[in-house]
Scaffold this motif. Structure first.
Motif, mmCIF file in Angstrom:
data_model
loop_
_atom_site.group_PDB
_atom_site.id
_atom_site.type_symbol
_atom_site.label_atom_id
_atom_site.label_comp_id
_atom_site.label_asym_id
_atom_site.label_seq_id
_atom_site.Cartn_x
_atom_site.Cartn_y
_atom_site.Cartn_z
ATOM 1 N N LEU A 8 20.191 30.665 -45.839
ATOM 2 C CA LEU A 8 18.834 30.522 -45.298
ATOM 3 C C LEU A 8 18.204 29.164 -45.612
ATOM 4 N N LEU A 9 18.853 28.376 -46.463
ATOM 5 C CA LEU A 9 18.249 27.097 -46.832
ATOM 6 C C LEU A 9 18.246 26.097 -45.685
ATOM 7 N N ASN A 10 19.155 26.256 -44.735
ATOM 8 C CA ASN A 10 19.083 25.408 -43.545
ATOM 9 C C ASN A 10 17.827 25.736 -42.742
ATOM 10 N N ALA A 11 17.475 27.009 -42.700
ATOM 11 C CA ALA A 11 16.245 27.414 -42.025
ATOM 12 C C ALA A 11 15.021 26.904 -42.781
ATOM 13 N N VAL A 12 15.095 26.925 -44.114
ATOM 14 C CA VAL A 12 14.006 26.358 -44.915
ATOM 15 C C VAL A 12 13.844 24.871 -44.594
ATOM 16 N N THR A 13 14.971 24.177 -44.445
ATOM 17 C CA THR A 13 14.925 22.767 -44.071
ATOM 18 C C THR A 13 14.217 22.576 -42.743
ATOM 19 N N GLY A 14 14.552 23.421 -41.778
ATOM 20 C CA GLY A 14 13.953 23.310 -40.454
ATOM 21 C C GLY A 14 12.472 23.647 -40.436
ATOM 22 N N LEU A 15 12.065 24.588 -41.296
ATOM 23 C CA LEU A 15 10.664 25.018 -41.319
ATOM 24 C C LEU A 15 9.825 24.170 -42.273
ATOM 25 N N SER A 16 9.981 24.399 -43.571
ATOM 26 C CA SER A 16 9.097 23.729 -44.528
ATOM 27 C C SER A 16 9.598 22.352 -44.950
ATOM 28 N N GLY A 17 10.924 22.146 -44.932
ATOM 29 C CA GLY A 17 11.441 20.830 -45.289
ATOM 30 C C GLY A 17 10.995 19.761 -44.314
ATOM 31 N N SER A 18 11.126 20.058 -43.028
ATOM 32 C CA SER A 18 10.723 19.116 -41.984
ATOM 33 C C SER A 18 9.292 19.354 -41.520
ATOM 34 N N GLY A 19 8.742 20.504 -41.877
ATOM 35 C CA GLY A 19 7.440 20.933 -41.379
ATOM 36 C C GLY A 19 6.281 19.978 -41.574
ATOM 37 N N PRO A 20 6.190 19.270 -42.717
ATOM 38 C CA PRO A 20 5.059 18.347 -42.859
ATOM 39 C C PRO A 20 4.942 17.353 -41.707
ATOM 40 N N ALA A 21 6.073 16.881 -41.185
ATOM 41 C CA ALA A 21 6.010 15.933 -40.068
ATOM 42 C C ALA A 21 5.397 16.588 -38.839
ATOM 43 N N TYR A 22 5.732 17.871 -38.600
ATOM 44 C CA TYR A 22 5.134 18.566 -37.461
ATOM 45 C C TYR A 22 3.623 18.666 -37.644
ATOM 46 N N VAL A 23 3.210 18.986 -38.868
ATOM 47 C CA VAL A 23 1.781 19.162 -39.141
ATOM 48 C C VAL A 23 1.050 17.820 -39.070
ATOM 49 N N PHE A 24 1.689 16.750 -39.563
ATOM 50 C CA PHE A 24 1.072 15.429 -39.449
ATOM 51 C C PHE A 24 0.829 15.085 -37.982
ATOM 52 N N GLU A 25 1.807 15.419 -37.157
ATOM 53 C CA GLU A 25 1.657 15.125 -35.729
ATOM 54 C C GLU A 25 0.532 15.952 -35.117
ATOM 55 N N PHE A 26 0.414 17.212 -35.550
ATOM 56 C CA PHE A 26 -0.657 18.071 -35.057
ATOM 57 C C PHE A 26 -2.021 17.545 -35.501
ATOM 58 N N ILE A 27 -2.113 17.108 -36.764
ATOM 59 C CA ILE A 27 -3.369 16.539 -37.257
ATOM 60 C C ILE A 27 -3.733 15.295 -36.466
ATOM 61 N N GLU A 28 -2.743 14.451 -36.200
ATOM 62 C CA GLU A 28 -2.992 13.251 -35.407
ATOM 63 C C GLU A 28 -3.486 13.603 -34.014
ATOM 64 N N ALA A 29 -2.860 14.634 -33.414
ATOM 65 C CA ALA A 29 -3.267 15.047 -32.073
ATOM 66 C C ALA A 29 -4.693 15.611 -32.075
ATOM 67 N N LEU A 30 -5.021 16.426 -33.099
ATOM 68 C CA LEU A 30 -6.385 16.940 -33.213
ATOM 69 C C LEU A 30 -7.386 15.793 -33.332
ATOM 70 N N ALA A 31 -7.036 14.816 -34.171
ATOM 71 C CA ALA A 31 -7.923 13.669 -34.356
ATOM 72 C C ALA A 31 -8.079 12.882 -33.060
ATOM 73 N N ASP A 32 -6.984 12.701 -32.321
ATOM 74 C CA ASP A 32 -7.065 12.023 -31.026
ATOM 75 C C ASP A 32 -8.011 12.767 -30.091
ATOM 76 N N GLY A 33 -7.925 14.099 -30.139
ATOM 77 C CA GLY A 33 -8.844 14.886 -29.329
ATOM 78 C C GLY A 33 -10.282 14.657 -29.739
ATOM 79 N N GLY A 34 -10.526 14.560 -31.059
ATOM 80 C CA GLY A 34 -11.874 14.289 -31.536
ATOM 81 C C GLY A 34 -12.387 12.940 -31.074
ATOM 82 N N VAL A 35 -11.498 11.926 -31.116
ATOM 83 C CA VAL A 35 -11.876 10.598 -30.638
ATOM 84 C C VAL A 35 -12.168 10.650 -29.133
ATOM 85 N N ARG A 36 -11.364 11.412 -28.411
ATOM 86 C CA ARG A 36 -11.559 11.522 -26.955
ATOM 87 C C ARG A 36 -12.936 12.077 -26.600
#
Length: 248
Positions: free
Chosen positions: A132-160
């Motif tokens: 299951l550690l490969n799944a952990v890698t896919g979820l929480s290991g790589s997950g911060p990058a997904y969340v950073f992108e989501f935060i950036e997108a939310l912020a872009d929406g706020g600027v818009r």
């Protein structure tokens, strides 16, 4: 002890009171409880050779955080040593990591306690079966990058819609942080918490509707699958097994 290979970082570490050395062998000779192998996957074999070159006996458990490197690979390159495979994430730098770990065949309760103490001190740590550690890698290991992108997108929406950039980023980041804390603190399903915010015919459900149209949920699932698949490839799992056994 922490191995550092360049002169300037070595001196900076020493000034901070860190016992630093250029030698992996010296690290092993002086380690008490644990040796953490924190390198890129293609460097692990070289580090294992350094560890095996240590002449004196040492009892420290060897903990690898190298993505995709299996316990089988570690034990093959470190015969007779106790190993643990861990998948943390970058949020450990702010004490909020989400880690999964699995003990090797020689691992014991003391090793488990050491891993929990180390990785629990900088977030949460869950013991799981190794596959299951490969799944952990896919979820929480790589997950911060997904969340950073989501935060950036939310912020872009706020600027818009008129917010200054700095305030938009701060508001977006705090919104994600607060929502995550609600999930952890309440124990409620994220869907239930979402429903509580979505008033009939209101602003939030209008926004959620657009997220669904854009395929946000499907994209998040696909991202976890892709990163998990890549972790398996890095670990040397045959392509046929990735498809037939793991449906990826």
């Amino acid at each position: 002890f922490f191995p550092v290979f360049l002169g300037e970082p070595l001196e900076r570490a020493r000034k901070k009171g860190i016992h630093a050395t250029k030698s992996n062998v010296e690290v092993c000779e002086r380690a008490k409880d644990a040796i953490i192998v924190a390198v890129k996957p293609d460097t692990v074999t070289t580090i294992c050779k350094d560890i095996m070159a240590v002449k004196q006996t040492f009892s420290a458990v060897i903990i690898s955080v190298a993505a995709g490197v299996t316990i089988e690979t570690l034990e093959h390159n470190l015969p007779g040593h106790r190993v643990v495979r861990v998948m943390p994430n970058t949020a450990c730098t702010v004490g909020e990591s989400a880690s999964g770990y699995a003990l090797g065949a020689l691992g014991n309760d003391d090793d488990r306690a050491v891993v929990k103490a180390i990785f629990g001190s900088c977030g949460m740590a869950h013991e799981l079966k190794e596959f299951l550690l490969n799944a952990v890698t896919g979820l929480s290991g790589s997950g911060p990058a997904y969340v950073f992108e989501f935060i950036e997108a939310l912020a872009d929406g706020g600027v818009r819609v008129g917010l200054p950039r700095e305030e938009a980023i701060q508001l977006a980041a705090q919104t994600v942080k607060g929502a995550a804390e609600m999930v952890l603190a309440t124990g409620q399903h994220p869907g239930a918490l979402k429903d509580r915010v979505c008033s009939p015919g209101g602003t939030t459900i209008a926004g959620v509707d657009e997220l669904e149209k854009g395929g946000m949920r499907a994209s998040a699932i696909a991202a976890v699958k892709a990163a998990t698949r890549r972790s398996m490839q890095l670990g040397g799992i045959p392509e046929a097994d990735i498809v037939s056994k793991y449906n990826l």
